[in-house]
Design a protein around this motif. Structure first.
Motif, PDB file in Angstrom:
ATOM      1  N   ARG A   1      24.949 -47.146-101.389  1.00  0.00           N
ATOM      2  CA  ARG A   1      23.513 -47.430-101.461  1.00  0.00           C
ATOM      3  C   ARG A   1      23.034 -48.187-100.225  1.00  0.00           C
ATOM      4  O   ARG A   1      21.905 -47.975 -99.764  1.00  0.00           O
ATOM      5  N   THR A   2      23.851 -49.070 -99.710  1.00  0.00           N
ATOM      6  CA  THR A   2      23.466 -49.832 -98.514  1.00  0.00           C
ATOM      7  C   THR A   2      23.200 -48.901 -97.347  1.00  0.00           C
ATOM      8  O   THR A   2      22.184 -49.033 -96.640  1.00  0.00           O
ATOM      9  N   PHE A   3      24.085 -47.933 -97.147  1.00  0.00           N
ATOM     10  CA  PHE A   3      23.919 -47.015 -96.020  1.00  0.00           C
ATOM     11  C   PHE A   3      22.801 -46.007 -96.270  1.00  0.00           C
ATOM     12  O   PHE A   3      22.111 -45.602 -95.327  1.00  0.00           O
ATOM     13  N   ILE A   4      22.615 -45.592 -97.524  1.00  0.00           N
ATOM     14  CA  ILE A   4      21.493 -44.696 -97.836  1.00  0.00           C
ATOM     15  C   ILE A   4      20.178 -45.414 -97.567  1.00  0.00           C
ATOM     16  O   ILE A   4      19.261 -44.863 -96.929  1.00  0.00           O
ATOM     17  N   PHE A   5      20.074 -46.654 -98.033  1.00  0.00           N
ATOM     18  CA  PHE A   5      18.855 -47.430 -97.843  1.00  0.00           C
ATOM     19  C   PHE A   5      18.590 -47.654 -96.360  1.00  0.00           C
ATOM     20  O   PHE A   5      17.486 -47.365 -95.863  1.00  0.00           O
ATOM     21  N   ALA A   6      19.588 -48.179 -95.637  1.00  0.00           N
ATOM     22  CA  ALA A   6      19.384 -48.510 -94.226  1.00  0.00           C
ATOM     23  C   ALA A   6      19.124 -47.263 -93.388  1.00  0.00           C
ATOM     24  O   ALA A   6      18.201 -47.236 -92.559  1.00  0.00           O
ATOM     25  N   GLY A   7      19.916 -46.214 -93.595  1.00  0.00           N
ATOM     26  CA  GLY A   7      19.730 -44.996 -92.813  1.00  0.00           C
ATOM     27  C   GLY A   7      18.423 -44.299 -93.108  1.00  0.00           C
ATOM     28  O   GLY A   7      17.731 -43.836 -92.197  1.00  0.00           O
ATOM     29  N   GLY A   8      18.050 -44.260 -94.396  1.00  0.00           N
ATOM     30  CA  GLY A   8      16.810 -43.593 -94.770  1.00  0.00           C
ATOM     31  C   GLY A   8      15.575 -44.272 -94.205  1.00  0.00           C
ATOM     32  O   GLY A   8      14.708 -43.619 -93.613  1.00  0.00           O
ATOM     33  N   VAL A   9      15.493 -45.596 -94.389  1.00  0.00           N
ATOM     34  CA  VAL A   9      14.298 -46.302 -93.895  1.00  0.00           C
ATOM     35  C   VAL A   9      14.256 -46.306 -92.374  1.00  0.00           C
ATOM     36  O   VAL A   9      13.176 -46.231 -91.768  1.00  0.00           O
TER      37      VAL A   9
ATOM     38  N   PHE B   1      21.081 -50.357-114.297  1.00  0.00           N
ATOM     39  CA  PHE B   1      22.116 -49.408-113.911  1.00  0.00           C
ATOM     40  C   PHE B   1      22.629 -49.685-112.494  1.00  0.00           C
ATOM     41  O   PHE B   1      23.287 -48.823-111.902  1.00  0.00           O
ATOM     42  N   HIS B   2      22.310 -50.861-111.950  1.00  0.00           N
ATOM     43  CA  HIS B   2      22.671 -51.230-110.570  1.00  0.00           C
ATOM     44  C   HIS B   2      22.128 -50.206-109.569  1.00  0.00           C
ATOM     45  O   HIS B   2      22.759 -49.921-108.550  1.00  0.00           O
ATOM     46  N   GLU B   3      20.934 -49.670-109.874  1.00  0.00           N
ATOM     47  CA  GLU B   3      20.410 -48.554-109.091  1.00  0.00           C
ATOM     48  C   GLU B   3      20.003 -48.927-107.676  1.00  0.00           C
ATOM     49  O   GLU B   3      19.935 -48.057-106.805  1.00  0.00           O
ATOM     50  N   VAL B   4      19.709 -50.201-107.410  1.00  0.00           N
ATOM     51  CA  VAL B   4      19.375 -50.619-106.043  1.00  0.00           C
ATOM     52  C   VAL B   4      20.326 -51.721-105.577  1.00  0.00           C
ATOM     53  O   VAL B   4      19.994 -52.493-104.690  1.00  0.00           O
ATOM     54  N   GLU B   5      21.506 -51.786-106.172  1.00  0.00           N
ATOM     55  CA  GLU B   5      22.474 -52.827-105.816  1.00  0.00           C
ATOM     56  C   GLU B   5      23.158 -52.474-104.494  1.00  0.00           C
ATOM     57  O   GLU B   5      24.040 -51.630-104.439  1.00  0.00           O
ATOM     58  N   THR B   6      22.745 -53.133-103.430  1.00  0.00           N
ATOM     59  CA  THR B   6      23.394 -52.998-102.139  1.00  0.00           C
ATOM     60  C   THR B   6      24.462 -54.081-102.008  1.00  0.00           C
ATOM     61  O   THR B   6      24.665 -54.889-102.919  1.00  0.00           O
ATOM     62  N   LEU B   7      25.136 -54.120-100.883  1.00  0.00           N
ATOM     63  CA  LEU B   7      26.199 -55.108-100.691  1.00  0.00           C
ATOM     64  C   LEU B   7      25.664 -56.535-100.747  1.00  0.00           C
ATOM     65  O   LEU B   7      26.334 -57.440-101.259  1.00  0.00           O
ATOM     66  N   ASN B   8      24.470 -56.748-100.219  1.00  0.00           N
ATOM     67  CA  ASN B   8      23.876 -58.081-100.276  1.00  0.00           C
ATOM     68  C   ASN B   8      23.620 -58.513-101.712  1.00  0.00           C
ATOM     69  O   ASN B   8      23.937 -59.640-102.109  1.00  0.00           O
ATOM     70  N   VAL B   9      23.024 -57.640-102.509  1.00  0.00           N
ATOM     71  CA  VAL B   9      22.733 -57.948-103.910  1.00  0.00           C
ATOM     72  C   VAL B   9      24.035 -58.123-104.694  1.00  0.00           C
ATOM     73  O   VAL B   9      24.156 -59.014-105.549  1.00  0.00           O
ATOM     74  N   TYR B  10      25.024 -57.297-104.397  1.00  0.00           N
ATOM     75  CA  TYR B  10      26.318 -57.379-105.070  1.00  0.00           C
ATOM     76  C   TYR B  10      27.008 -58.711-104.773  1.00  0.00           C
ATOM     77  O   TYR B  10      27.508 -59.383-105.693  1.00  0.00           O
ATOM     78  N   ALA B  11      27.022 -59.125-103.506  1.00  0.00           N
ATOM     79  CA  ALA B  11      27.634 -60.398-103.134  1.00  0.00           C
ATOM     80  C   ALA B  11      26.885 -61.577-103.741  1.00  0.00           C
ATOM     81  O   ALA B  11      27.496 -62.557-104.180  1.00  0.00           O
TER      82      ALA B  11
END
Length: 277
Positions: A55-63, A226-236
């Motif tokens: 999700r982190t890479f999808i979010f960062a790459g997409g935006v 469902f952890h649908e927007v859980e990126t590494l930052n949110v997870y940590a």
């Protein structure tokens, strides 16, 4: 420089140390040195860690892609003087004034499935209401849209500064040779603007990778049910402040830090490689 170096080094060294221990409950509690045990546990976590990486890479790459395309298009429109350009530039930069948390709360109200303006607008055109932030598969694209709305003006600002610094002679020469607008942009303007584009990519990719506030403001703990927007930052963050597993959380942060360093090195290395050719 010494003060700035210490402000970076001390937290980094402390995080590395915690990542090698079984610290939990409290950082002041007794803990034992376990070596790379936390890293092994993190890499074996296919339920939360690896989906968060994806999700982190999808979010960062997409935006990043959308912001670069939109930012370039808007910067090109603002490049030439026109009547009222000052007011248009001010209006475009307005999203940067608000904090990401305020932006997240504003769009959360707009995308509310019951009273939000977005579904009311869809209903006006006869389109069924959408779950937006509450949907398992629509939440991530929705928060990506929020980020694009807020940070595209930053890309516009960077690219517009690069465009205004370019000499007009190459463009005029290409125009005289019969090149159309697309050819002048692709073969003249874009190559001259390459260094500025790299700067925009570096700044926005770093910011996008470590985005936290707008995700937490809209979806809360765990990035949603469902952890649908859980990126590494949110997870940590969840590991640290929700479960108090400081050792595992530190390992996640160090892995995340190394990923960012690797990506930044790859971008700068590719830039130097192209420049040398």
């Amino acid at each position: 420089m010494i003060i700035v170096g210490l402000l970076i080094a001390i937290p980094l060294v402390w995080t590395i140390y915690l990542s090698l221990t079984n610290s939990e409950g409290s950082v002041r509690a007794d803990h034992d040195f376990i070596g790379l045990g936390n890293y092994a546990a993190v890499f074996a976590d296919f339920e939360r860690f690896w989906p968060a990486v994806w999700r982190t890479f999808i979010f960062a790459g997409g935006v990043l892609i959308v912001e670069l395309v939109l930012g370039m298009a808007i910067a090109l429109l603002l490049w030439r003087p026109f009547r009222g350009e000052r007011w248009v530039r001010v209006a475009i930069l307005l999203p940067l004034v608000a904090t990401p948390v305020a932006v997240g709360m504003m769009w959360k109200l707009i995308f509310d499935p019951n009273i939000g303006f977005a579904n009311q607008l869809l209903g006006f055109f006869g389109i069924p209401a959408q779950p937006w932030l509450s949907g398992e598969y629509t939440a991530l694209p929705t928060v990506m849209f929020m980020d694009i709305w807020q940070w595209t003006p930053m890309v516009v600002l960077i690219l517009l500064a690069g465009l205004t610094s370019l000499s007009e002679e190459p463009d005029e020469a290409a125009r005289i040779d019969g090149a159309n607008a697309w050819q002048r942009f692709w073969y003249v303007t874009l190559p001259l603007l390459r260094a500025t584009v790299v700067v925009a990519v570096l700044l926005r990719s770093i910011d996008a990778l470590k985005t936290f506030d707008i995700l937490y403001a809209t979806k809360g703990k765990g990035g949603g049910a469902f952890h649908e927007v859980e990126t590494l930052n949110v997870y940590a963050y969840g590991l640290s402040f929700d479960y108090n597993e400081y050792g595992v959380a530190s390992a996640v942060l160090i892995i995340f830090f190394l990923l960012i360093i690797a990506i930044m090195w790859l971008i700068t290395f590719r830039r130097k490689e192209k420049a040398s050719k």
